[in-house]
Design a protein around this motif. Structure first.
Motif: not given
Length: 252
Positions: A182-194
């Protein structure tokens, strides 16, 4: 040079604090483990190959719009990745029966599945990364329903990309596992391959001979793990073709 701070050391990688906020340096070790670290060895050159192969796969995914934590390769064993909060699950995508699926369900290894099957394991080495259902995931709050929808979508997109890529070089993608962050840009969360994508985390079989080109070579004592991984790298163009018995060199 200032001594780097180690964040975490796992079976195959070490994570260090990155040079900039929100970054991590991921170092690939030569250690090989199997059966939840019951079998262990050091395979010279394995970390270098996995670093380059994971770079190749992650870059390709980024280029086709599948977000990953990969930023850039730093050297032969290290890459710079975006810091993220790892969802405590291993996501396994299976195209053919093999390994634990064959044992659990009595299906012969290599049997084509009617469609890709996605499974989830709870990340806990002490428990042996047990298989869990979406009910467990929801009940224990490991991921929301929206997260699970996004994770499934990411896993199937990675499968489409890797399957086509491997098919083009005569390799059958039997199955693979990924981790999601999970990464966060302010209040926005998105999922990425790690984490990584490499022959450590995939089952790869030669389409003509059925030869294993993945960590099962080590698990089952089938030959040289380095030779198997080198063959994958050579077919994908990460290694140049060589004549005779000259030791191959990695392309920068």
């Amino acid at each position: 040079m200032a001594r780097r701070k180690k964040i975490y050391e796992g079976k195959a990688k070490i994570l260090y604090e990155g040079p900039e906020p929100g970054t991590i340096v991921q170092y690939f070790k030569d250690d090989a483990t199997a059966f939840n670290a019951e079998k262990m060895a050091t395979i010279e050159g394995k970390g270098v190959l996995n670093n380059r192969l994971s770079e190749f796969f992650m870059t390709g995914l980024n280029n086709v719009g599948v977000p990953t934590h990969f930023m850039r390769r730093l050297n032969m064993r290290e890459q710079l990745v975006r810091a993220c909060e790892i969802v405590p699950l291993e996501i396994i995508v299976r195209n053919f029966a093999a390994g634990s699926l064959s044992k659990r369900l009595g299906i012969e290894e290599g049997t084509a599945l009617p469609r890709p099957i996605v499974e989830y394991c709870y990340k806990d080495d002490k428990l042996g990364d047990p298989l869990v259902t979406e009910e467990h995931i929801a009940a224990f709050g490991w991921a929301s329903q929206q997260d699970m929808d996004d994770i499934l979508s990411l896993a199937l997109r990675v499968n489409d990309y890797l399957s086509g890529l491997m098919y083009g070089v005569g390799i059958k993608l039997i199955d693979f596992k990924i981790e999601i962050g999970r990464v966060y840009d302010g209040d926005f969360q998105r999922l990425i391959v790690a984490d990584e994508i490499s022959p450590d985390s995939c089952r790869l079989w030669d389409m003509e001979t059925g030869a294993h080109l993945d960590k099962d070579v080590f698990r089952r004592d089938l030959g040289s793990l380095t030779d198997a991984y080198t063959e994958v790298a050579r077919r994908l163009g990460v290694l140049p073709k060589t004549n005779g018995h000259t030791k191959p060199t990695l392309i920068n």
